[in-house]
Design a protein around this motif. Structure first.
Motif, PDB file in Angstrom:
ATOM      1  N   ARG A  32       0.827  -1.210   0.000  1.00  0.00           N
ATOM      2  CA  ARG A  32       0.000   0.000   0.000  1.00  0.00           C
ATOM      3  C   ARG A  32       0.862   1.260   0.000  1.00  0.00           C
ATOM      4  NH1 ARG A  32      -4.895  -1.134   4.239  1.00  0.00           N
ATOM      5  NH2 ARG A  32      -5.938  -2.715   2.990  1.00  0.00           N
ATOM      6  N   LEU A  33       1.860   1.271   0.828  1.00  0.00           N
ATOM      7  CA  LEU A  33       2.725   2.447   0.918  1.00  0.00           C
ATOM      8  C   LEU A  33       3.563   2.612  -0.347  1.00  0.00           C
ATOM      9  CD1 LEU A  33       3.719   4.776   2.665  1.00  0.00           C
ATOM     10  CD2 LEU A  33       5.455   3.245   3.551  1.00  0.00           C
ATOM     11  N   GLY A  34       4.224   1.555  -0.770  1.00  0.00           N
ATOM     12  CA  GLY A  34       5.062   1.632  -1.968  1.00  0.00           C
ATOM     13  C   GLY A  34       4.262   1.936  -3.220  1.00  0.00           C
ATOM     14  N   GLY A  35       3.132   1.261  -3.367  1.00  0.00           N
ATOM     15  CA  GLY A  35       2.280   1.504  -4.533  1.00  0.00           C
ATOM     16  C   GLY A  35       1.668   2.890  -4.519  1.00  0.00           C
ATOM     17  N   GLY A  36       1.303   3.358  -3.331  1.00  0.00           N
ATOM     18  CA  GLY A  36       0.740   4.701  -3.221  1.00  0.00           C
ATOM     19  C   GLY A  36       1.743   5.772  -3.580  1.00  0.00           C
ATOM     20  N   LEU A  37       2.973   5.601  -3.129  1.00  0.00           N
ATOM     21  CA  LEU A  37       4.012   6.570  -3.480  1.00  0.00           C
ATOM     22  C   LEU A  37       4.293   6.567  -4.979  1.00  0.00           C
ATOM     23  CD1 LEU A  37       6.567   6.117  -0.576  1.00  0.00           C
ATOM     24  CD2 LEU A  37       5.132   8.097  -1.028  1.00  0.00           C
ATOM     25  N   PHE A  38       4.323   5.374  -5.568  1.00  0.00           N
ATOM     26  CA  PHE A  38       4.571   5.298  -7.004  1.00  0.00           C
ATOM     27  C   PHE A  38       3.401   5.890  -7.787  1.00  0.00           C
ATOM     28  CE2 PHE A  38       4.720   3.169 -11.153  1.00  0.00           C
ATOM     29  CZ  PHE A  38       5.967   3.619 -11.557  1.00  0.00           C
ATOM     30  N   ALA A  39       2.186   5.658  -7.327  1.00  0.00           N
ATOM     31  CA  ALA A  39       1.009   6.237  -7.991  1.00  0.00           C
ATOM     32  C   ALA A  39       1.044   7.757  -7.917  1.00  0.00           C
ATOM     33  CB  ALA A  39      -0.267   5.699  -7.356  1.00  0.00           C
ATOM     34  N   PHE A  40       1.462   8.290  -6.790  1.00  0.00           N
ATOM     35  CA  PHE A  40       1.595   9.738  -6.633  1.00  0.00           C
ATOM     36  C   PHE A  40       2.625  10.292  -7.622  1.00  0.00           C
ATOM     37  CE2 PHE A  40       3.257  13.489  -4.312  1.00  0.00           C
ATOM     38  CZ  PHE A  40       2.075  14.226  -4.296  1.00  0.00           C
ATOM     39  N   ALA A  41       3.751   9.598  -7.771  1.00  0.00           N
ATOM     40  CA  ALA A  41       4.785  10.030  -8.719  1.00  0.00           C
ATOM     41  C   ALA A  41       4.276   9.933 -10.156  1.00  0.00           C
ATOM     42  CB  ALA A  41       6.038   9.177  -8.549  1.00  0.00           C
TER      43      ALA A  41
END
Length: 64
Positions: A32-41
């Motif tokens: 969730r954290l890693g995917g969320g950060l990548f989605a934000f980028a």
């Protein structure tokens, strides 16, 4: 195109590192954290591309 690939590769590596570092005691990847950060980028890069394309259509230049 090269800038996009390099930027997304860097953000993917950064998101993976943050996901592993903040995963907790079970030492699994925090998706969730890693995917969320990548989605934000990814959203940021899409917004940058859209702004750049709209400026090209209207003839505006950043002047840099």
């Amino acid at each position: 195109m090269t800038r996009l690939v390099l930027s997304l590769t860097m953000f993917a590596a950064l998101s993976a590192a943050v996901g592993f570092l903040l995963s907790g005691d079970d030492r699994t990847f925090d998706w969730r954290l890693g995917g969320g950060l990548f989605a934000f980028a990814l959203l940021g890069e899409l917004a940058r591309g859209r702004i750049r394309r709209s400026r090209a259509r209207s003839g505006q230049s950043s002047g840099i």
